[in-house]
Design a protein around this motif. Structure first.
Motif, PDB file in Angstrom:
ATOM      1  N   PHE A  12      14.397  76.516  81.838  1.00  0.00           N
ATOM      2  CA  PHE A  12      15.611  76.305  80.867  1.00  0.00           C
ATOM      3  C   PHE A  12      16.807  75.979  81.692  1.00  0.00           C
ATOM      4  O   PHE A  12      17.535  76.751  82.404  1.00  0.00           O
ATOM      5  CB  PHE A  12      15.716  77.473  79.829  1.00  0.00           C
ATOM      6  N   ALA A  13      17.130  74.764  81.607  1.00  0.00           N
ATOM      7  CA  ALA A  13      18.238  74.190  82.579  1.00  0.00           C
ATOM      8  C   ALA A  13      19.568  74.183  81.688  1.00  0.00           C
ATOM      9  O   ALA A  13      20.757  74.302  82.303  1.00  0.00           O
ATOM     10  CB  ALA A  13      18.072  72.798  83.049  1.00  0.00           C
ATOM     11  N   PHE A  14      19.409  73.673  80.462  1.00  0.00           N
ATOM     12  CA  PHE A  14      20.707  73.507  79.680  1.00  0.00           C
ATOM     13  C   PHE A  14      20.444  73.632  78.165  1.00  0.00           C
ATOM     14  O   PHE A  14      19.552  72.845  77.693  1.00  0.00           O
ATOM     15  CB  PHE A  14      21.218  72.055  79.815  1.00  0.00           C
ATOM     16  N   SER A  15      20.968  74.338  77.426  1.00  0.00           N
ATOM     17  CA  SER A  15      20.645  74.594  76.052  1.00  0.00           C
ATOM     18  C   SER A  15      21.386  73.757  75.338  1.00  0.00           C
ATOM     19  O   SER A  15      22.666  73.109  75.682  1.00  0.00           O
ATOM     20  CB  SER A  15      20.634  76.119  75.757  1.00  0.00           C
TER      21      SER A  15
ATOM     22  N   ARG B 176      17.522  88.607  75.977  1.00  0.00           N
ATOM     23  CA  ARG B 176      17.119  87.760  74.801  1.00  0.00           C
ATOM     24  C   ARG B 176      16.918  86.442  74.901  1.00  0.00           C
ATOM     25  O   ARG B 176      16.418  86.059  76.397  1.00  0.00           O
ATOM     26  CB  ARG B 176      18.726  87.780  74.020  1.00  0.00           C
TER      27      ARG B 176
ATOM     28  N   ASN C 146      24.684  75.113  75.140  1.00  0.00           N
ATOM     29  CA  ASN C 146      25.851  74.998  76.396  1.00  0.00           C
ATOM     30  C   ASN C 146      26.648  73.722  76.394  1.00  0.00           C
ATOM     31  O   ASN C 146      27.794  73.771  77.353  1.00  0.00           O
ATOM     32  CB  ASN C 146      24.897  74.939  77.785  1.00  0.00           C
TER      33      ASN C 146
ATOM     34  N   ARG D  95      13.471  86.024  82.208  1.00  0.00           N
ATOM     35  CA  ARG D  95      14.544  85.906  82.050  1.00  0.00           C
ATOM     36  C   ARG D  95      15.474  86.557  83.431  1.00  0.00           C
ATOM     37  O   ARG D  95      15.209  87.708  83.390  1.00  0.00           O
ATOM     38  CB  ARG D  95      15.307  86.192  80.909  1.00  0.00           C
TER      39      ARG D  95
ATOM     40  N   ARG E  19      30.491  74.566  76.499  1.00  0.00           N
ATOM     41  CA  ARG E  19      31.357  75.217  77.435  1.00  0.00           C
ATOM     42  C   ARG E  19      32.306  74.160  78.101  1.00  0.00           C
ATOM     43  O   ARG E  19      32.234  72.823  77.634  1.00  0.00           O
ATOM     44  CB  ARG E  19      30.221  75.383  78.861  1.00  0.00           C
TER      45      ARG E  19
ATOM     46  N   ASP F 239      20.313  89.974  81.007  1.00  0.00           N
ATOM     47  CA  ASP F 239      20.512  89.830  79.358  1.00  0.00           C
ATOM     48  C   ASP F 239      18.906  89.897  78.831  1.00  0.00           C
ATOM     49  O   ASP F 239      18.051  89.162  79.203  1.00  0.00           O
ATOM     50  CB  ASP F 239      21.124  88.899  79.104  1.00  0.00           C
TER      51      ASP F 239
ATOM     52  N   ILE G 110      14.008  81.329  81.813  1.00  0.00           N
ATOM     53  CA  ILE G 110      15.340  81.239  81.622  1.00  0.00           C
ATOM     54  C   ILE G 110      16.331  81.539  82.741  1.00  0.00           C
ATOM     55  O   ILE G 110      16.539  82.790  83.028  1.00  0.00           O
ATOM     56  CB  ILE G 110      15.796  82.295  80.277  1.00  0.00           C
ATOM     57  N   MET G 111      16.865  80.498  83.260  1.00  0.00           N
ATOM     58  CA  MET G 111      17.557  80.474  84.524  1.00  0.00           C
ATOM     59  C   MET G 111      18.878  81.109  84.180  1.00  0.00           C
ATOM     60  O   MET G 111      19.854  80.118  84.371  1.00  0.00           O
ATOM     61  CB  MET G 111      17.372  79.361  85.405  1.00  0.00           C
ATOM     62  N   ASP G 112      19.307  82.187  84.314  1.00  0.00           N
ATOM     63  CA  ASP G 112      20.338  82.691  83.873  1.00  0.00           C
ATOM     64  C   ASP G 112      21.309  83.434  84.933  1.00  0.00           C
ATOM     65  O   ASP G 112      20.529  84.262  85.817  1.00  0.00           O
ATOM     66  CB  ASP G 112      20.386  83.275  82.781  1.00  0.00           C
TER      67      ASP G 112
ATOM     68  N   SER H 120      17.627  83.454  73.709  1.00  0.00           N
ATOM     69  CA  SER H 120      18.926  82.500  73.436  1.00  0.00           C
ATOM     70  C   SER H 120      18.181  81.066  73.113  1.00  0.00           C
ATOM     71  O   SER H 120      18.605  79.968  73.805  1.00  0.00           O
ATOM     72  CB  SER H 120      19.502  82.289  74.925  1.00  0.00           C
TER      73      SER H 120
HETATM   74  C1  IPE Z   1      20.604  80.514  78.397  1.00  0.00           C
HETATM   75  O1  IPE Z   1      21.508  80.845  78.866  1.00  0.00           O
HETATM   76  C2  IPE Z   1      20.275  78.747  78.397  1.00  0.00           C
HETATM   77  C3  IPE Z   1      20.069  78.531  80.007  1.00  0.00           C
HETATM   78  C4  IPE Z   1      19.551  79.357  80.880  1.00  0.00           C
HETATM   79  C5  IPE Z   1      19.936  76.931  80.232  1.00  0.00           C
HETATM   80  P1  IPE Z   1      22.984  81.081  78.315  1.00  0.00           P
HETATM   81  O2  IPE Z   1      24.123  81.708  79.239  1.00  0.00           O
HETATM   82  O3  IPE Z   1      23.466  79.925  77.848  1.00  0.00           O
HETATM   83  O4  IPE Z   1      22.714  82.168  77.392  1.00  0.00           O
HETATM   84  P2  IPE Z   1      23.705  83.218  76.526  1.00  0.00           P
HETATM   85  O5  IPE Z   1      24.716  82.279  76.135  1.00  0.00           O
HETATM   86  O6  IPE Z   1      23.789  84.185  77.433  1.00  0.00           O
HETATM   87  O7  IPE Z   1      22.711  83.613  75.317  1.00  0.00           O
END
Ligand code: IPE
Ligand code: IPE
Ligand code: MG
Length: 258
Positions: free
Chosen positions: A64-67, A196, A70, A190, A73, A194, A20-22, A198
């Motif tokens: 995970f590039a785009f949920s 979680r 997302n 992740r 946004r 965070d 999860i690339m956050d 997601s």
């Molecule tokens: C998770 O990150 C989705 C991706 C990395 C593509 P988000 O930034 O969308 O997750 P939340 O909103 O903090 O849970």
């Protein structure tokens, strides 16, 4: 990779790593820039992660590039992300093929523009024969979508008569879930701090080892990847059994891997 690779080869590596690339937005904000600046820097971190995975014999990397969430946004951010995705696919596809990397996009692709869908299809076709690494890009992906989609496909099989209702098991449903043709993720990383999931790979992560780091995605490098893998290799994966049972199984050589 230089120094670490020989150490890493001596131990049991994860076959499939999901990430999860956050943290792109926060990385940019910290530098007084717009969030989209962070997404561009994040694309460089993607290149590094792919190179690391390939060089270290990881079989599958799922990013995970785009949920599915997302889309909510701001419109400008969504459109920059789509353009970035499009640009990366165009620019990188030949290099992926040259490095024997198979690209697949997992998620509900129908929501993308016709132009992007075509680009995805071309990139998948150009790398379909590649075998060293499978790179899955989760885009417009949601774990709940995945399970719902699988349930629909399974229902369709029942209606077509190719699956009997009493044949519905975890295994049969699992065959309709995305990425069912390979091993489930062994390790989930992740970034961004965070703790979680997601709505990422809800089904597939049932027994993944989880690794969370404060590192923001654009700063993700080989050192962070090695830290995650090192954390993974010393864990005991019990899959519901006891330590003693695992030792007995390992001793008798019966410990099967998927
Ligand atoms: C998770 O990150 C989705 C991706 C990395 C593509 P988000 O930034 O969308 O997750 P939340 O909103 O903090 O849970
Ligand atoms: C992850 O970074 C990339 C996507 C979700 C597309 P974010 O954009 O979520 O960055 P933060 O979490 O706001 O810092
Ligand atoms: Mg985020």
């Amino acid at each position: 990779m230089t120094g670490n690779s020989s150490v890493m080869q001596a131990v049991k590596l994860p076959r499939h790593v999901a990430i999860i690339m956050d943290g792109n937005g926060r990385w940019a904000t910290q530098r007084g820039k717009r969030r989209t600046y962070g997404h561009r820097a994040g694309a460089e971190a993607v290149r590094r992660a792919i190179t690391f995975a390939r060089r270290n014999g990881i079989e599958a990397l799922t990013l995970f590039a785009f949920s599915s969430e997302n889309w909510g946004r701001p419109a400008t951010e969504v459109s920059v992300l789509m353009e970035l995705f499009m640009g990366v696919l165009k620019r990188e596809v030949n290099e992926l093929a040259a490095n024997d990397i198979r690209l697949r996009v997992v998620g509900d692709k129908a929501a993308f523009s016709a132009r992007l869908q075509k680009q995805i299809q071309q990139a998948e076709a150009k790398t379909a024969h590649c075998q060293t690494l499978t790179l899955n890009i989760a885009a417009n992906y949601g774990g709940r979508w995945d399970i719902t989609n699988a349930a629909k496909a399974m229902l369709n099989a029942v209606q077509q008569g190719t699956l009997a209702p009493d044949e519905i098991t975890e295994d049969t449903l699992g065959q309709f879930i995305q990425l069912a043709d390979g091993p489930a993720p062994d390790l989930l990383i992740r970034t961004g701090g965070d703790l979680r999931i997601s709505n990422f790979l809800l089904w597939q992560l049932a027994y993944a080892e989880l690794y969370f780091t404060e590192v923001l995605w654009p700063d993700f490098d080989d050192v962070t990847f090695v830290d995650a893998v090192n954390s993974f290799v010393i864990r005991e994966r019990r899959f519901g059994l006891t330590s003693e049972q695992l030792q007995q199984l390992a001793g008798s050589g019966d410990l099967q891997e998927d």
